[in-house]
Each structure stands twice: as structure tokens, then as C-alpha cells.
Scaffold this motif. Sequence first.
Motif, PDB file in Angstrom:
ATOM      1  N   ARG A   1      48.315  47.178  39.519  1.00  0.00           N
ATOM      2  CA  ARG A   1      48.176  45.724  39.428  1.00  0.00           C
ATOM      3  C   ARG A   1      46.982  45.271  38.594  1.00  0.00           C
ATOM      4  N   LEU A   2      46.016  46.163  38.349  1.00  0.00           N
ATOM      5  CA  LEU A   2      44.878  45.821  37.486  1.00  0.00           C
ATOM      6  C   LEU A   2      44.772  46.787  36.299  1.00  0.00           C
ATOM      7  N   GLN A   3      45.880  47.421  35.964  1.00  0.00           N
ATOM      8  CA  GLN A   3      45.875  48.395  34.874  1.00  0.00           C
ATOM      9  C   GLN A   3      45.426  47.735  33.572  1.00  0.00           C
ATOM     10  N   GLY A   4      44.474  48.377  32.892  1.00  0.00           N
ATOM     11  CA  GLY A   4      43.978  47.860  31.628  1.00  0.00           C
ATOM     12  C   GLY A   4      42.948  46.757  31.749  1.00  0.00           C
ATOM     13  N   LYS A   5      42.586  46.391  32.977  1.00  0.00           N
ATOM     14  CA  LYS A   5      41.609  45.333  33.215  1.00  0.00           C
ATOM     15  C   LYS A   5      40.219  45.932  33.422  1.00  0.00           C
ATOM     16  N   SER A   6      39.210  45.093  33.240  1.00  0.00           N
ATOM     17  CA  SER A   6      37.840  45.483  33.587  1.00  0.00           C
ATOM     18  C   SER A   6      37.282  44.461  34.559  1.00  0.00           C
TER      19      SER A   6
ATOM     20  N   PHE B   1      40.029  48.262  43.497  1.00  0.00           N
ATOM     21  CA  PHE B   1      40.306  47.851  42.119  1.00  0.00           C
ATOM     22  C   PHE B   1      40.511  49.072  41.224  1.00  0.00           C
ATOM     23  N   ALA B   2      39.695  50.108  41.443  1.00  0.00           N
ATOM     24  CA  ALA B   2      39.838  51.332  40.653  1.00  0.00           C
ATOM     25  C   ALA B   2      41.197  51.976  40.898  1.00  0.00           C
ATOM     26  N   ARG B   3      41.625  52.006  42.141  1.00  0.00           N
ATOM     27  CA  ARG B   3      42.937  52.585  42.456  1.00  0.00           C
ATOM     28  C   ARG B   3      44.054  51.819  41.759  1.00  0.00           C
TER      29      ARG B   3
ATOM     30  N   GLU C   1      36.897  54.530  34.850  1.00  0.00           N
ATOM     31  CA  GLU C   1      35.490  54.530  34.453  1.00  0.00           C
ATOM     32  C   GLU C   1      34.669  53.642  35.373  1.00  0.00           C
ATOM     33  N   CYS C   2      33.381  54.000  35.513  1.00  0.00           N
ATOM     34  CA  CYS C   2      32.480  53.202  36.348  1.00  0.00           C
ATOM     35  C   CYS C   2      31.110  53.125  35.693  1.00  0.00           C
ATOM     36  N   LEU C   3      30.599  51.913  35.596  1.00  0.00           N
ATOM     37  CA  LEU C   3      29.277  51.655  35.032  1.00  0.00           C
ATOM     38  C   LEU C   3      28.379  51.095  36.126  1.00  0.00           C
ATOM     39  N   LEU C   4      27.233  51.723  36.347  1.00  0.00           N
ATOM     40  CA  LEU C   4      26.264  51.222  37.321  1.00  0.00           C
ATOM     41  C   LEU C   4      25.191  50.418  36.606  1.00  0.00           C
ATOM     42  N   ILE C   5      24.895  49.233  37.139  1.00  0.00           N
ATOM     43  CA  ILE C   5      23.887  48.355  36.552  1.00  0.00           C
ATOM     44  C   ILE C   5      22.942  47.922  37.670  1.00  0.00           C
TER      45      ILE C   5
ATOM     46  N   PHE D   1      33.262  48.341  28.153  1.00  0.00           N
ATOM     47  CA  PHE D   1      34.702  48.305  28.429  1.00  0.00           C
ATOM     48  C   PHE D   1      35.516  47.483  27.422  1.00  0.00           C
ATOM     49  N   GLY D   2      34.826  46.787  26.519  1.00  0.00           N
ATOM     50  CA  GLY D   2      35.535  46.022  25.509  1.00  0.00           C
ATOM     51  C   GLY D   2      35.956  44.633  25.931  1.00  0.00           C
TER      52      GLY D   2
END
Length: 286
Positions: A39-44, A62-64, A93-97, A118-119
Motif C-alpha cells: 500500500r506504500l510501495q514506492g513511497k517515502s 510503513f516499511a512492511r 531503506e532507513c535513514l536516521l536523523i 530518497f528522491g
Amino acid sequence: MKEKSKSELPPQEQDHQPGRESEMHPKPDYEPRFPGSGRLQGKSALITGGDSGIGRAVSVLFAREGAKIAIVYLEEDNDAEKTKAIVEKEGTECLLIKGDVGSAKFCADAVRRTVKEFGGLDVLVNNAAEQHTQDEVDEVSEEQLEKTFRTNLFGYFFMTQAAMPHLKKGASIINTTSVTAYRGHDTLVDYASTKGAIVSFIRSLSKQLAGDGIRVNGVAPGPIWTPLIPASFDADKVAKFGRHVPLGRPGQPNEVAPCHLFLACADSSYMTGQVLHPNGGEMVGG
């Protein structure tokens, strides 16, 4: 009549905010209950307070469902690294901030880094919060009042302002508010006030952005077993946490995260300006 199940939380407390999930026992349940369906494929998605509690559960769910995840967190490195590992195990992918959402400069930088990595940005989840108990309103110091509002409300504004240039038609903003916005709380007056303001923020911003095709909604959890609880209340109150609701127990983060997912994906394409209420059965809003 069947007796309500009771909370069985052992007495415990932590002496630092916003709390550490690694120090809680039992650990909150963050794991998604069902397989993903893209359901969130291709989203960031950028999720504040995503290292633990509700934020961790949202990040993993969300990652799943296929999203790339940027997690903003204050200082809980161990919790954040664990969440990153869990998210990556879901195949994304996961980015920590690391930083303070109370700073507009930091929020702008967090969004910039997310978009660069992530673009783009499709979903913003404003979730970071803090709370401090005081028995009397005149005990709430100017410093505490400003700090609570800066994290809980200003942070939502700053992150939204930074995200706006990157959000396109179909994007979603989801703000975590609280049941306390509707029923109040006798020892969390400043916290409940921020959560009430968030409800108004949701309703107002949704009107402003509806014409752009950007939806703004919220989730108002009830008593949920997160690091904020042992970090906010004494051990005796923690042991009784969540017993007052009709379901007779505190909720788990993975019982809240599906609300965020619903509001993030196309399943809720005809909803904006609304708030969902995973609160154990409390009636709110008349």
C-alpha cells in the motif's frame, strides 16, 4: 458478565525524557500483525519520534507496506539503531536523523536530507512528543511550558513548513494528537493543551491544502504502552496505567500504527481533516 482484563504492568519508572524502550519491561509490541500488501510501495515517509513507541510501530508497518523510512529522533541512539535494523529487515531503506524538532533549522535539514536520500517525500508523520506531570497549574514553569509547546506543536509546524515544497498531489500529513485533547488531563495540563492545538492544526491545515490534493489527518491514541509512560509517571501509576478505559488495559503501539497506515495510503483517499481514535473504548467528541 465477563470481567474486564486488567493491566499487568510491573511497577517501573525512568528518570529521563522521552524515555528508552530498551529499558521497559515488558517491551511494547510494535510488530505488524499481517503481511504487507504494497500500500506504500514506492513511497517515502518521514516519521518524527520514529525510534520507539508508536513511532517505531508506524515505521515498521510503513516499511512492511513498501515505504522508504526516514526516522527523526532526539537522542535515543540504541532505540533508533534497533528500529533501523527492524525496518531494513522488512526489505526497505532507513535513514536516521538525530536532532530536536523544536528547531526550525533542524526540521528543514531533516526534510532536505530525506528528499536527497530518497528522491522525494510522500508522507509526513508528526509524532514526536514530550510530557511532564504537575499537580497544580501554577507549578508549570515558563521553561516547561515553552519546551512542551516547542516539541509538541512548534515541531509539527516546522516540519510541515519544511515539507510543503516537496509534497505533491496525493501526499499525506498525519499528526499524532491524544485522547487528552478531548477529555483533558488533571496533571498534564500543558501537554493536553498542545494536543488540543494539534486537533485545530489538523482541521485548519486540511482546509488550506485540500485544493492541492494533500490530505491532513490525525490519530488520537488513548493509554498506549510507550517509553513516555515510565518516563512521565511514578511506579505505582505505571502499574495501574490503562485500567480505566472500557477495555481495561493499555493499548500497544501496533494497535495504533494501522490508523496511521490507513491515513497514509489510498484507502483513506476521501478523508481529510479527520481524527481516528484508538483509545480502548473512550467516547470522545460527543
